[in-house]
Write a protein that holds these residues in place. Structure first.
Motif, PDB file in Angstrom:
ATOM      1  N   GLU A  31      -9.138 -15.191   4.360  1.00 57.73           N
ATOM      2  CA  GLU A  31      -8.175 -15.173   3.270  1.00 57.73           C
ATOM      3  C   GLU A  31      -7.393 -13.861   3.322  1.00 57.73           C
ATOM      4  O   GLU A  31      -7.926 -12.834   3.763  1.00 57.73           O
ATOM      5  CB  GLU A  31      -8.882 -15.270   1.910  1.00 57.73           C
ATOM      6  CG  GLU A  31      -9.539 -16.613   1.658  1.00 57.73           C
ATOM      7  CD  GLU A  31     -10.167 -16.679   0.280  1.00 57.73           C
ATOM      8  OE1 GLU A  31      -9.444 -16.906  -0.698  1.00 57.73           O
ATOM      9  OE2 GLU A  31     -11.407 -16.510   0.206  1.00 57.73           O
ATOM     10  N   LYS A  32      -6.146 -13.910   2.873  1.00 59.08           N
ATOM     11  CA  LYS A  32      -5.344 -12.689   2.801  1.00 59.08           C
ATOM     12  C   LYS A  32      -5.780 -11.952   1.537  1.00 59.08           C
ATOM     13  O   LYS A  32      -5.253 -12.179   0.453  1.00 59.08           O
ATOM     14  CB  LYS A  32      -3.851 -13.014   2.763  1.00 59.08           C
ATOM     15  CG  LYS A  32      -2.969 -11.787   2.825  1.00 59.08           C
ATOM     16  CD  LYS A  32      -1.496 -12.138   2.848  1.00 59.08           C
ATOM     17  CE  LYS A  32      -0.669 -10.865   2.878  1.00 59.08           C
ATOM     18  NZ  LYS A  32       0.752 -11.172   2.677  1.00 59.08           N
ATOM     19  N   ALA A  33      -6.804 -11.104   1.701  1.00 59.84           N
ATOM     20  CA  ALA A  33      -7.409 -10.457   0.538  1.00 59.84           C
ATOM     21  C   ALA A  33      -8.006  -9.113   0.910  1.00 59.84           C
ATOM     22  O   ALA A  33      -8.340  -8.865   2.068  1.00 59.84           O
ATOM     23  CB  ALA A  33      -8.493 -11.359  -0.045  1.00 59.84           C
ATOM     24  N   ILE A  34      -8.115  -8.286  -0.102  1.00 66.54           N
ATOM     25  CA  ILE A  34      -8.829  -7.020   0.038  1.00 66.54           C
ATOM     26  C   ILE A  34      -9.849  -6.937  -1.091  1.00 66.54           C
ATOM     27  O   ILE A  34      -9.671  -7.535  -2.152  1.00 66.54           O
ATOM     28  CB  ILE A  34      -7.880  -5.799   0.021  1.00 66.54           C
ATOM     29  CG1 ILE A  34      -7.073  -5.727  -1.264  1.00 66.54           C
ATOM     30  CG2 ILE A  34      -6.964  -5.813   1.224  1.00 66.54           C
ATOM     31  CD1 ILE A  34      -6.191  -4.488  -1.370  1.00 66.54           C
ATOM     32  N   THR A  90      -7.010   3.408  -3.539  1.00 63.03           N
ATOM     33  CA  THR A  90      -7.643   2.582  -2.508  1.00 63.03           C
ATOM     34  C   THR A  90      -6.856   1.305  -2.277  1.00 63.03           C
ATOM     35  O   THR A  90      -6.632   0.895  -1.126  1.00 63.03           O
ATOM     36  CB  THR A  90      -9.100   2.262  -2.900  1.00 63.03           C
ATOM     37  OG1 THR A  90      -9.823   3.491  -3.028  1.00 63.03           O
ATOM     38  CG2 THR A  90      -9.771   1.368  -1.870  1.00 63.03           C
ATOM     39  N   ILE A  91      -6.415   0.665  -3.362  1.00 61.87           N
ATOM     40  CA  ILE A  91      -5.629  -0.564  -3.222  1.00 61.87           C
ATOM     41  C   ILE A  91      -4.331  -0.281  -2.486  1.00 61.87           C
ATOM     42  O   ILE A  91      -3.971  -1.005  -1.546  1.00 61.87           O
ATOM     43  CB  ILE A  91      -5.353  -1.199  -4.604  1.00 61.87           C
ATOM     44  CG1 ILE A  91      -6.657  -1.693  -5.228  1.00 61.87           C
ATOM     45  CG2 ILE A  91      -4.335  -2.337  -4.480  1.00 61.87           C
ATOM     46  CD1 ILE A  91      -6.527  -2.087  -6.691  1.00 61.87           C
ATOM     47  N   VAL A  92      -3.634   0.771  -2.885  1.00 63.03           N
ATOM     48  CA  VAL A  92      -2.354   1.112  -2.242  1.00 63.03           C
ATOM     49  C   VAL A  92      -2.574   1.372  -0.753  1.00 63.03           C
ATOM     50  O   VAL A  92      -1.828   0.872   0.095  1.00 63.03           O
ATOM     51  CB  VAL A  92      -1.677   2.318  -2.946  1.00 63.03           C
ATOM     52  CG1 VAL A  92      -0.493   2.830  -2.142  1.00 63.03           C
ATOM     53  CG2 VAL A  92      -1.248   1.923  -4.362  1.00 63.03           C
ATOM     54  N   ALA A  93      -3.610   2.122  -0.415  1.00 57.64           N
ATOM     55  CA  ALA A  93      -3.889   2.417   0.994  1.00 57.64           C
ATOM     56  C   ALA A  93      -4.198   1.137   1.775  1.00 57.64           C
ATOM     57  O   ALA A  93      -3.721   0.956   2.905  1.00 57.64           O
ATOM     58  CB  ALA A  93      -5.051   3.400   1.107  1.00 57.64           C
ATOM     59  N   MET A 145      -2.394  -3.239   5.481  1.00 55.78           N
ATOM     60  CA  MET A 145      -2.065  -4.648   5.782  1.00 55.78           C
ATOM     61  C   MET A 145      -0.631  -4.751   6.306  1.00 55.78           C
ATOM     62  O   MET A 145      -0.365  -5.482   7.244  1.00 55.78           O
ATOM     63  CB  MET A 145      -2.200  -5.510   4.523  1.00 55.78           C
ATOM     64  CG  MET A 145      -3.623  -5.760   4.089  1.00 55.78           C
ATOM     65  SD  MET A 145      -3.681  -6.687   2.541  1.00 55.78           S
ATOM     66  CE  MET A 145      -3.792  -8.362   3.224  1.00 55.78           C
ATOM     67  N   GLU A 146       0.276  -4.008   5.679  1.00 53.06           N
ATOM     68  CA  GLU A 146       1.689  -4.035   6.103  1.00 53.06           C
ATOM     69  C   GLU A 146       1.849  -3.495   7.511  1.00 53.06           C
ATOM     70  O   GLU A 146       2.715  -3.942   8.264  1.00 53.06           O
ATOM     71  CB  GLU A 146       2.553  -3.210   5.144  1.00 53.06           C
ATOM     72  CG  GLU A 146       2.745  -3.842   3.787  1.00 53.06           C
ATOM     73  CD  GLU A 146       3.501  -2.956   2.819  1.00 53.06           C
ATOM     74  OE1 GLU A 146       4.002  -1.877   3.242  1.00 53.06           O
ATOM     75  OE2 GLU A 146       3.600  -3.323   1.642  1.00 53.06           O
TER      76      GLU A 146
END
Length: 165
Positions: free
Chosen positions: A136-139, A153-156, A161-162
């Motif tokens: 899945e496209k997930a973190i 952490t989310i931003v990093a 992913m980008e």
């Protein structure tokens, strides 16, 4: 993007801060629940899959060609729910799973005021939770840390992913 996780994991709090960091809008998925769902949860009754489908459709519809970057807070506990959101949105969606232990989240739920979801339903949320799978496209982000660290952490991870990392 969809910020997902059990009730009390911080979707709204993280969502507002993350949206500010990313220049995005934040939409609380609770605002998309039919009133019958909110009334049911307020009475301490867990939602069934049948209760959730109309709500998940509304979440997916919110993700159809938004006016700009959009983050929606939605529990999206099961893979089938996430698939339904993806099918409805008919666009790529990144799921951000705010993960924590039942002890951490229960303590947070007991500290918050004015929310319709009682801590008594937390066990049903964990019972339904199917964390995102590798395909899945997930973190996944552990929430047992300060808010700023969670958002950093989310931003990093999103930047990774980008950049294909």
């Amino acid at each position: 993007m969809v910020l997902m996780g059990v009730a009390g994991c911080g979707k709204s709090t993280v969502g507002v801060m993350l949206a500010a960091r990313l220049g995005a809008a934040y939409l609380d998925g609770d605002d998309l629940h039919p009133s019958v769902n909110i009334e049911k949860m307020s009475r301490g009754v867990a939602l069934t899959d049948e209760d959730r489908w109309p709500w998940l459709t509304r979440v997916g519809e919110a993700l159809i060609k938004p006016e700009g970057p959009l983050i929606v807070g939605c529990s999206a506990l099961k893979r089938a729910y996430r698939d339904h959101i993806l099918e409805t949105a008919d666009a790529p969606v990144t799921f951000i799973h705010l993960a924590g232990t039942s002890d951490v989240i229960n303590a947070r739920m007991n500290d918050r005021k004015g929310h319709f979801m009682p801590p008594a339903l937390l066990a049903s949320q964990f019972a339904a939770l199917e964390p995102p799978e590798i395909n899945e496209k997930a973190i996944n982000v552990n929430i047992d840390r300060p808010l700023v660290s969670i958002v950093d952490t989310i931003v990093a991870q999103l930047e990774g992913m980008e950049n294909g990392k």
